[in-house]
Structures are given as structure tokens and as C-alpha cells.
Design an enzyme around this catalytic site. Structure first.
Site, PDB file in Angstrom:
ATOM      1  N   GLU A 111       0.820  -1.211   0.000  1.00  0.00           N
ATOM      2  CA  GLU A 111       0.000   0.000   0.000  1.00  0.00           C
ATOM      3  C   GLU A 111       0.854   1.261   0.000  1.00  0.00           C
ATOM      4  OE1 GLU A 111      -3.688  -1.527   2.762  1.00  0.00           O
ATOM      5  OE2 GLU A 111      -2.650   0.318   3.280  1.00  0.00           O
TER       6      GLU A 111
ATOM      7  N   CYS B 103       3.245   8.361   1.548  1.00  0.00           N
ATOM      8  CA  CYS B 103       3.593   7.448   2.627  1.00  0.00           C
ATOM      9  C   CYS B 103       3.858   6.090   1.978  1.00  0.00           C
ATOM     10  CB  CYS B 103       2.444   7.373   3.624  1.00  0.00           C
ATOM     11  SG  CYS B 103       2.701   6.127   4.894  1.00  0.00           S
TER      12      CYS B 103
ATOM     13  N   CYS C  16       4.275  -7.406   7.955  1.00  0.00           N
ATOM     14  CA  CYS C  16       5.160  -6.917   9.020  1.00  0.00           C
ATOM     15  C   CYS C  16       5.213  -7.965  10.112  1.00  0.00           C
ATOM     16  CB  CYS C  16       4.605  -5.600   9.570  1.00  0.00           C
ATOM     17  SG  CYS C  16       5.647  -4.892  10.850  1.00  0.00           S
TER      18      CYS C  16
ATOM     19  N   CYS D 189       1.850  -5.343  16.014  1.00  0.00           N
ATOM     20  CA  CYS D 189       1.236  -4.361  16.924  1.00  0.00           C
ATOM     21  C   CYS D 189      -0.273  -4.635  16.965  1.00  0.00           C
ATOM     22  CB  CYS D 189       1.501  -2.937  16.433  1.00  0.00           C
ATOM     23  SG  CYS D 189       3.261  -2.570  16.363  1.00  0.00           S
TER      24      CYS D 189
ATOM     25  N   CYS E 133      -2.895  -2.826  14.527  1.00  0.00           N
ATOM     26  CA  CYS E 133      -2.492  -2.588  13.143  1.00  0.00           C
ATOM     27  C   CYS E 133      -2.940  -3.717  12.211  1.00  0.00           C
ATOM     28  CB  CYS E 133      -0.979  -2.445  13.105  1.00  0.00           C
ATOM     29  SG  CYS E 133      -0.348  -2.289  11.444  1.00  0.00           S
TER      30      CYS E 133
ATOM     31  N   CYS F  75      -3.403   1.930   7.994  1.00  0.00           N
ATOM     32  CA  CYS F  75      -2.337   1.218   7.300  1.00  0.00           C
ATOM     33  C   CYS F  75      -2.652  -0.277   7.220  1.00  0.00           C
ATOM     34  CB  CYS F  75      -1.069   1.496   8.110  1.00  0.00           C
ATOM     35  SG  CYS F  75       0.228   0.333   7.957  1.00  0.00           S
TER      36      CYS F  75
HETATM   37  S1  SF4 Z   1       2.256  -0.488  13.306  1.00  0.00           S
HETATM   38 FE1  SF4 Z   1       1.899  -2.221  11.880  1.00  0.00          FE
HETATM   39  S2  SF4 Z   1       3.351  -1.892  10.221  1.00  0.00           S
HETATM   40 FE2  SF4 Z   1       4.037  -0.609  11.911  1.00  0.00          FE
HETATM   41  S3  SF4 Z   1       5.496  -1.884  13.058  1.00  0.00           S
HETATM   42 FE3  SF4 Z   1       3.501  -2.247  13.997  1.00  0.00          FE
HETATM   43  S4  SF4 Z   1       2.639  -4.062  12.952  1.00  0.00           S
HETATM   44 FE4  SF4 Z   1       4.332  -3.247  11.690  1.00  0.00          FE
END
Ligand code: SF4
Length: 350
Positions: free
Chosen positions: A90, A103, A110, A114, A117, A331
Site C-alpha cells: 500500500e 507514505c 510486518c 502491533c 495494526c 495502514c
Molecule cells: S504499526 Fe503495523 S506496520 Fe508498523 S510496526 Fe507495527 S505491525 Fe508493523
């Protein structure tokens, strides 16, 4: 085949020599690549023998546009680009008074997981090359027809989990015969990989650094951001202080406000205690809710109350404008949606 968007200017000069051309032809080629040209026939000052060699030995492809969403309210556009190996990333285009910003994602997926996310839900697929990150900039300029003057590495992925390619990406952006982009127009955002922060402050002291903080105490940060188990606040905050002392630059802390978790009066008091006296700025983000996470946003009103409390305590703070609120703003959401749809093998997102 060499990906031309992955090469520095010096490497492109070497490539020209490999093709039996003088080095300055590599410089000319570099200039064309960063004017966004992808057709060798348009590179009118290059000899035919060189462009014929390039067609055989080099690649200069755009990413494949898989989906595009446009906000009706603020000009934000979100792109889902396909990579050669079938993965997708993205990219978000945003309009600000001080210039257009893109961005970019640094990884497909990833590994940081988190809790709030969408990007981390299915884990890491792979890191992107510098050329794939640069392509997000060049292709977004082509798709929008707009010049982009600022870049934030804040999309999917943890940039310092892909340090070498991020570092190559920044060096290519700096090249004077290409984008000639100033460090100050580039921001890299990390979830807090301490060795990466320390190395970055040595390698790129003029590039802006943002750190996703999201909790002022390790017990809560452990819950929201598993990276805190490896690099707890007790190590992260001294590394951030060292960055500001070494570079003289203000660090930005991202703080996504989650109702009942990190937005309580008690937690904000601890945040003030943690950051007081540091050369920093807090970017309060009303959480973009992602249904899969079950976490709720604190809302704009609470965000403004918290901003006032931080500022009254001498900590500069802003509430991030919620750009693209009418599209899949958070995101990773668009990519996740596309993945689900391809699992359902029904609709396409485009
Ligand atoms: S916010 Fe999402 S993209 Fe960013 S480090 Fe954490 S899991 Fe990875």
C-alpha cells in the site's frame, strides 16, 4: 537483469561502462529514471546502441496498479500496488499546504504484530528492495499527475527491519542528478528497534525520525506492541534521547489513542513524566479502527483534551488530521481487504 530503480548514480555509471558507454551516459540515464520515464525511446539523449543494450539487460518497470481509492473530502488517495512476485503493498498520497506527501511501505506485511495494526495481522511476507520503495514514489506521481515533495516511510512494515534497503533508498533520493531530495523532507518511522535507531542517528542525522510509542509504561506497551519485550521503554527512551542529543533534531512520538487503554488520565500523566524535558513532539492519532483488532478510538474530543494537557505541561503536541477517513484509512486495511477478497475469489478492489 538489473532493476534500474534500485541503483545509485555511481552504480548506473558502472552499468553504462559495462555496456561499453562512457560513465556520463549512466548519469544521463539516472536523470531520466528520476523524471519518471520508463520507456527507453523517450530518453532522447542516449544512443540507440545503449538503449538496445538496456532493453536486453535492465528493467525499468512500473508497479502494477491493483486498486485505488480516492477520498472525496481531502484529496487523499490510497494505492495498492502489485509486485513482480505477486505480493502487494500500500502507498498513500496526501495533500498538505506545504506540499504533496507520499507514505510508502517498506515491507510486504510486518513481523511486529502491533495490536492495533492491520498490516501485521498476517505477519511478514518479505522486505522490499529500495527500487520497489522508490517505485511507490515514482508511480504515485505518474498516477496522480502531481509532484511529490515529501516522503514518509510510515506504511506497512518496520523500516529498521529492512535497514540496508531503507538506507539505500534514502541515499538514492539524495542524489543530485535524480530527486535531490533534502533530508528534512524525509521521515522514517520505527516501532522502536533500538539498534536501528542508534545506527540511523549515526548514518542519517538530518533525516526526521518518528517513533511509535503508543504507551507510556512497559506493561501496557508489552500488550500493544510485542517489540517492547525485546526493546522495552527503559532502553527505547534513552536511545531516543541520545538521537536528539546527537542530531539536535526533535523526535516525533506517534501516540494512537485507544479508548480505555492509553488515553486515561493516569496514562497521560505517565506519558508527561516519561517525555518531560526531551526535544520532542507528540503526534496524537485518533485510532483508525480496524474491525479485526477490536480496539476502539478515543475520538477527536478526547484527543484535543489530551493535547491541551500535554502542551500545558510543556510538551508540544498535535492531533493528526484524519486524512482519508472516508476510505480504508488505516495502514494495511486495503491490502487486507484485497487478500480477503482474493481468498473469497469474488470481487476485485479496483
Ligand atoms: S504499526 Fe503495523 S506496520 Fe508498523 S510496526 Fe507495527 S505491525 Fe508493523
Amino acid at each position: 537483469m538489473k532493476d534500474l530503480r534500485n541503483l545509485t548514480e555511481a552504480e548506473m555509471q558502472e552499468l553504462a561502462k559495462e555496456a561499453g558507454q562512457p560513465a556520463f551516459r549512466g548519469r544521463q540515464l539516472f536523470g531520466w529514471v528520476y523524471k519518471g520515464r520508463t520507456d527507453f525511446r523517450e530518453m532522447t539523449n542516449l544512443p540507440e546502441v545503449f538503449t538496445a543494450w538496456l532493453k536486453e539487460n535492465a528493467e525499468l518497470d512500473s508497479l502494477k496498479l491493483l486498486a485505488r481509492q480516492k477520498s472525496k473530502t481531502d484529496g487523499t488517495q490510497k494505492f495498492l500496488y502489485g509486485l513482480k512476485d505477486g505480493n502487494a503493498v500500500e502507498t498513500v498520497f496526501m495533500k498538505y499546504k506545504y506540499g504533496n506527501t507520499v507514505c510508502v511501505s517498506s515491507q510486504a506485511g510486518c513481523r511486529m504484530h502491533c495490536a492495533f495494526c492491520a498490516s501485521g495481522i498476517n505477519g511478514l511476507v518479505r522486505s522490499l528492495t529500495a527500487g520497489e520503495i522508490i517505485s511507490q514514489l515514482l508511480d504515485t506521481e505518474r498516477e496522480t499527475g502531481e509532484k511529490i515533495s515529501r516522503i514518509v516511510v510510515m506504511g506497512t512494515g518496520e523500516p529498521f527491519d529492512n535497514y540496508d534497503q531503507i538506507s539505500r533508498f534514502i541515499r538514492i533520493l539524495h542524489e543530485k542528478d535524480g530527486r535531490n531530495m533534502s533530508s528534512r523532507n524525509i521521515t522514517v518511522s520505527s516501532c522502536g528497534l533500538v539498534p536501528g535507531i542508534r545506527k540511523f542517528s549515526e548514518d542519517f542525522p538530518q533525516v526526521n525520525l518518528a517513533v511509535s510509542l503508543h504507551a507510556p509504561v512497559s506493561s501496557l506497551r508489552d500488550e500493544l506492541m510485542p517489540v517492547n519485550h525485546s526493546y522495552p521503554l527503559e532502553e527505547l527512551i534513552p536511545a531516543c534521547r541520545a538521537y536528539t542529543e546527537k542530531t539536535g533534531r526533535r523526535i516525533t512520538f506517534e501516540y494512537a489513542l485507544i479508548r480505555g487503554k492509553n488515553d486515561t488520565d493516569e496514562m497521560i500523566g505517565k506519558l508527561i513524566h516519561l517525555l518531560r524535558g526531551m526535544l520532542c513532539h507528540v503526534n496524537l492519532i485518533p485510532l483508525n479502527e480496524v474491525s479485526e483488532t477490536g480496539l476502539l478510538t478515543s475520538g477527536r474530543k478526547r484527543a484535543e483534551e489530551i493535547q491541551k494537557r500535554l502542551e500545558d505541561s510543556g510538551i508540544p503536541a498535535t492531533v493528526r488530521r484524519q486524512l482519508g477517513a472516508d476510505i480504508d484509512g488505516a495502514c494495511g486495511q486495503l491490502r487486507l481487504k484485497a487478500q480477503k477478497q482474493s481468498d473469497d475469489s469474488s470481487v476485485t478492489v479496483k
